[in-house]
Design an enzyme around this catalytic site. Structure first.
Site, PDB file in Angstrom:
ATOM      1  N   MET A  34     -61.794  10.341  59.205  1.00 12.34           N
ATOM      2  CA  MET A  34     -63.043  10.077  59.936  1.00 12.34           C
ATOM      3  C   MET A  34     -62.763   9.896  61.421  1.00 12.34           C
ATOM      4  SD  MET A  34     -65.584   8.085  57.394  1.00 12.34           S
ATOM      5  CE  MET A  34     -64.984   6.446  57.661  1.00 12.34           C
ATOM      6  N   HIS A  38     -54.946   6.966  64.339  1.00 13.83           N
ATOM      7  CA  HIS A  38     -53.844   6.038  64.651  1.00 13.83           C
ATOM      8  C   HIS A  38     -52.593   6.559  63.941  1.00 13.83           C
ATOM      9  CE1 HIS A  38     -54.641   4.638  60.603  1.00 13.83           C
ATOM     10  NE2 HIS A  38     -55.868   4.250  60.937  1.00 13.83           N
ATOM     11  N   HIS A  41     -52.785   7.861  60.315  1.00 13.96           N
ATOM     12  CA  HIS A  41     -53.246   9.249  60.156  1.00 13.96           C
ATOM     13  C   HIS A  41     -52.118  10.229  60.519  1.00 13.96           C
ATOM     14  CE1 HIS A  41     -57.213   7.146  61.133  1.00 13.96           C
ATOM     15  NE2 HIS A  41     -57.479   7.721  59.972  1.00 13.96           N
ATOM     16  N   LYS A 153     -53.260   3.623  51.583  1.00 16.48           N
ATOM     17  CA  LYS A 153     -54.051   2.531  52.169  1.00 16.48           C
ATOM     18  C   LYS A 153     -55.376   2.376  51.429  1.00 16.48           C
ATOM     19  CE  LYS A 153     -56.099  -0.056  55.437  1.00 16.48           C
ATOM     20  NZ  LYS A 153     -57.461   0.318  55.432  1.00 16.48           N
ATOM     21  N   GLN A 157     -59.529   5.102  46.418  1.00 18.80           N
ATOM     22  CA  GLN A 157     -60.051   6.406  46.876  1.00 18.80           C
ATOM     23  C   GLN A 157     -59.117   7.532  46.433  1.00 18.80           C
ATOM     24  OE1 GLN A 157     -61.776   7.059  50.921  1.00 18.80           O
ATOM     25  NE2 GLN A 157     -59.790   7.952  51.354  1.00 18.80           N
ATOM     26  N   LEU A 188     -52.637  -0.402  59.454  1.00 19.82           N
ATOM     27  CA  LEU A 188     -53.403   0.262  60.515  1.00 19.82           C
ATOM     28  C   LEU A 188     -54.736   0.727  59.944  1.00 19.82           C
ATOM     29  CD1 LEU A 188     -50.785   2.478  62.376  1.00 19.82           C
ATOM     30  CD2 LEU A 188     -51.428   0.127  62.788  1.00 19.82           C
ATOM     31  N   SER A 189     -55.783   0.564  60.732  1.00 19.51           N
ATOM     32  CA  SER A 189     -57.117   1.000  60.317  1.00 19.51           C
ATOM     33  C   SER A 189     -57.958   1.223  61.560  1.00 19.51           C
ATOM     34  CB  SER A 189     -57.777  -0.085  59.455  1.00 19.51           C
ATOM     35  OG  SER A 189     -59.175   0.174  59.335  1.00 19.51           O
ATOM     36  N   SER A 190     -58.799   2.242  61.521  1.00 22.48           N
ATOM     37  CA  SER A 190     -59.700   2.468  62.659  1.00 22.48           C
ATOM     38  C   SER A 190     -60.593   1.254  62.872  1.00 22.48           C
ATOM     39  CB  SER A 190     -60.564   3.710  62.414  1.00 22.48           C
ATOM     40  OG  SER A 190     -59.750   4.806  62.075  1.00 22.48           O
ATOM     41  N   ARG A 191     -60.875   0.511  61.802  1.00 25.82           N
ATOM     42  CA  ARG A 191     -61.769  -0.662  61.909  1.00 25.82           C
ATOM     43  C   ARG A 191     -61.065  -1.866  62.537  1.00 25.82           C
ATOM     44  NH1 ARG A 191     -64.215   1.477  56.780  1.00 25.82           N
ATOM     45  NH2 ARG A 191     -66.393   1.895  57.284  1.00 25.82           N
TER      46      ARG A 191
HETATM   47  P1  AMP Z   1     -60.091   7.250  57.451  1.00 21.78           P
HETATM   48  O1  AMP Z   1     -60.100   8.007  58.723  1.00 21.78           O
HETATM   49  O2  AMP Z   1     -59.957   5.775  57.618  1.00 21.78           O
HETATM   50  O3  AMP Z   1     -61.182   7.664  56.506  1.00 21.78           O
HETATM   51  O4  AMP Z   1     -58.729   7.646  56.728  1.00 21.78           O
HETATM   52  C1  AMP Z   1     -58.339   8.981  56.597  1.00 21.78           C
HETATM   53  C2  AMP Z   1     -57.091   9.019  55.780  1.00 21.78           C
HETATM   54  O5  AMP Z   1     -56.066   8.263  56.423  1.00 21.78           O
HETATM   55  C3  AMP Z   1     -57.249   8.422  54.377  1.00 21.78           C
HETATM   56  O6  AMP Z   1     -56.522   9.200  53.437  1.00 21.78           O
HETATM   57  C4  AMP Z   1     -56.659   7.050  54.536  1.00 21.78           C
HETATM   58  O7  AMP Z   1     -56.167   6.503  53.336  1.00 21.78           O
HETATM   59  C5  AMP Z   1     -55.518   7.336  55.507  1.00 21.78           C
HETATM   60  N1  AMP Z   1     -55.086   6.124  56.203  1.00 21.78           N
HETATM   61  C6  AMP Z   1     -55.879   5.241  56.862  1.00 21.78           C
HETATM   62  N2  AMP Z   1     -55.132   4.211  57.323  1.00 21.78           N
HETATM   63  C7  AMP Z   1     -53.852   4.454  56.943  1.00 21.78           C
HETATM   64  C8  AMP Z   1     -52.609   3.757  57.099  1.00 21.78           C
HETATM   65  N3  AMP Z   1     -52.545   2.586  57.742  1.00 21.78           N
HETATM   66  N4  AMP Z   1     -51.501   4.302  56.566  1.00 21.78           N
HETATM   67  C9  AMP Z   1     -51.567   5.487  55.907  1.00 21.78           C
HETATM   68  N5  AMP Z   1     -52.698   6.197  55.726  1.00 21.78           N
HETATM   69  C10 AMP Z   1     -53.828   5.683  56.230  1.00 21.78           C
END
Ligand code: AMP
Length: 290
Positions: A34, A38, A41, A153, A157, A188-191
């Site tokens: 999305m 970071h 990703h 993470k 899902q 790590l998280s976008s949030r």
């Molecule tokens: P998102 O953009 O948050 O929907 O995540 C996109 C993908 O990146 C998903 O497969 C998440 O599980 C993965 N992801 C998000 N955060 C991490 C992280 N800290 N380490 C590894 N993969 C991640």
């Protein structure tokens, strides 16, 4: 500086570029995201590059996985910065579809995965996995990759996507990649961008509490008691509400409510956590064997 990366914004544009990327028999990997990228990703992109010759990263803030009261409007969007990061990471194409490429006007098709999508996230965010499965199915059909890489993470899902891929017979290998963490353990998280400095300091207590629960269970603690201890530690640290902090079977996501986990079951046991810190919801998970 690498060349700017190509960006496809429509399904037809994506398909045309995918055909070119496949020229000469090259394999394709897809990394759905999305955006607001970071290092987590980018680790998925690195894994995708190990698994395939060409890598596509989709960037789409998927409206159907947000409930009306959730953070769809404030979710960070920064496609230019994402594209620069992806060029540097060696990806070949960004797919940033317009909404109509994913959900054509009048769209009436949802993908529903039962069972594994029902507990945990499914019970706190009932709309969520329907939205995820519906968008990931479309992305896999549009890009038709050989491999798709997802983060552990979002452990549930990943399980839902594996189930959906198997059930629909999609010809793609689903690969899970380990969670990338900050030095203090926060995933790590976008949030995480929503956290103020004080909350950011407290946030690392969530993975620390999870690891303490893992250690207690490895020493033979009762699952229900370990869960109560973890919940109390999170509340004492300032989290709340704590949606869940439970052990579950890694393959079925069935909760482990009471009793000790036998050492022979450590490999198939996962701890799953979701808790609020102010208006930010953090999720995390870990295996009992790692
Ligand atoms: P998102 O953009 O948050 O929907 O995540 C996109 C993908 O990146 C998903 O497969 C998440 O599980 C993965 N992801 C998000 N955060 C991490 C992280 N800290 N380490 C590894 N993969 C991640």
């Amino acid at each position: 500086m690498p060349d700017p990366i190509a960006i496809a914004t429509t399904r037809d544009g994506l398909r045309a570029i995918c055909a070119t990327l496949r020229d000469g028999g090259h394999s394709l990997a897809l990394v759905p995201t999305m955006g607001a990228l970071h290092a987590g990703h980018l680790a998925l992109v690195a894994e995708a590059r190990r698994r395939a010759d060409r890598v596509i990263v989709s960037v789409f803030v998927n409206p159907t996985q947000f409930a009306p009261h959730e953070d769809f409007d404030r979710y960070p969007r920064r496609l230019d910065a994402d594209a620069t990061m992806l060029a540097e990471a060696g990806a070949d194409l960004v797919y940033a579809p317009d909404a109509a490429s994913i959900y054509p006007p009048g769209d009436s098709t949802q993908v529903h995965v039962s069972g594994v999508s029902e507990p945990f996230e499914g019970s706190f965010r009932p709309h969520f996995f329907g939205g995820v499965a519906s968008v990931v199915a479309r992305l896999l059909i549009h890009a038709a990759p050989d491999v798709a890489v997802f983060g552990e993470k979002d452990f549930q899902q990943l399980a839902v996507i594996r189930r959906m891929t198997l059930d629909l017979g999609l010809p793609v290998a689903i690969v899970g990649a380990p969670t990338v963490r900050e030095e203090d353990g926060l995933a790590l998280s976008s949030r995480n961008a929503y956290l103020d400095p004080a909350q950011r300091a407290v946030a690392a207590i969530l993975p620390a509490t999870m690891l303490a629960m893992r250690d207690a269970l490895r020493r033979g603690a009762d699952a229900g008691e370990a869960e109560a201890t973890a919940r109390a530690a999170l509340i004492a640290a300032g989290f709340g509400p704590v949606d869940y902090c439970s052990a579950a079977r890694a393959d079925t996501l069935e909760p482990v409510l009471t009793g000790a986990v036998a050492p022979g079951d450590f490999g198939n046991t996962r701890l799953l956590f979701a808790a609020w810190l102010g208006s930010t919801r953090l999720i995390d998970n870990c295996g009992l064997d790692g």
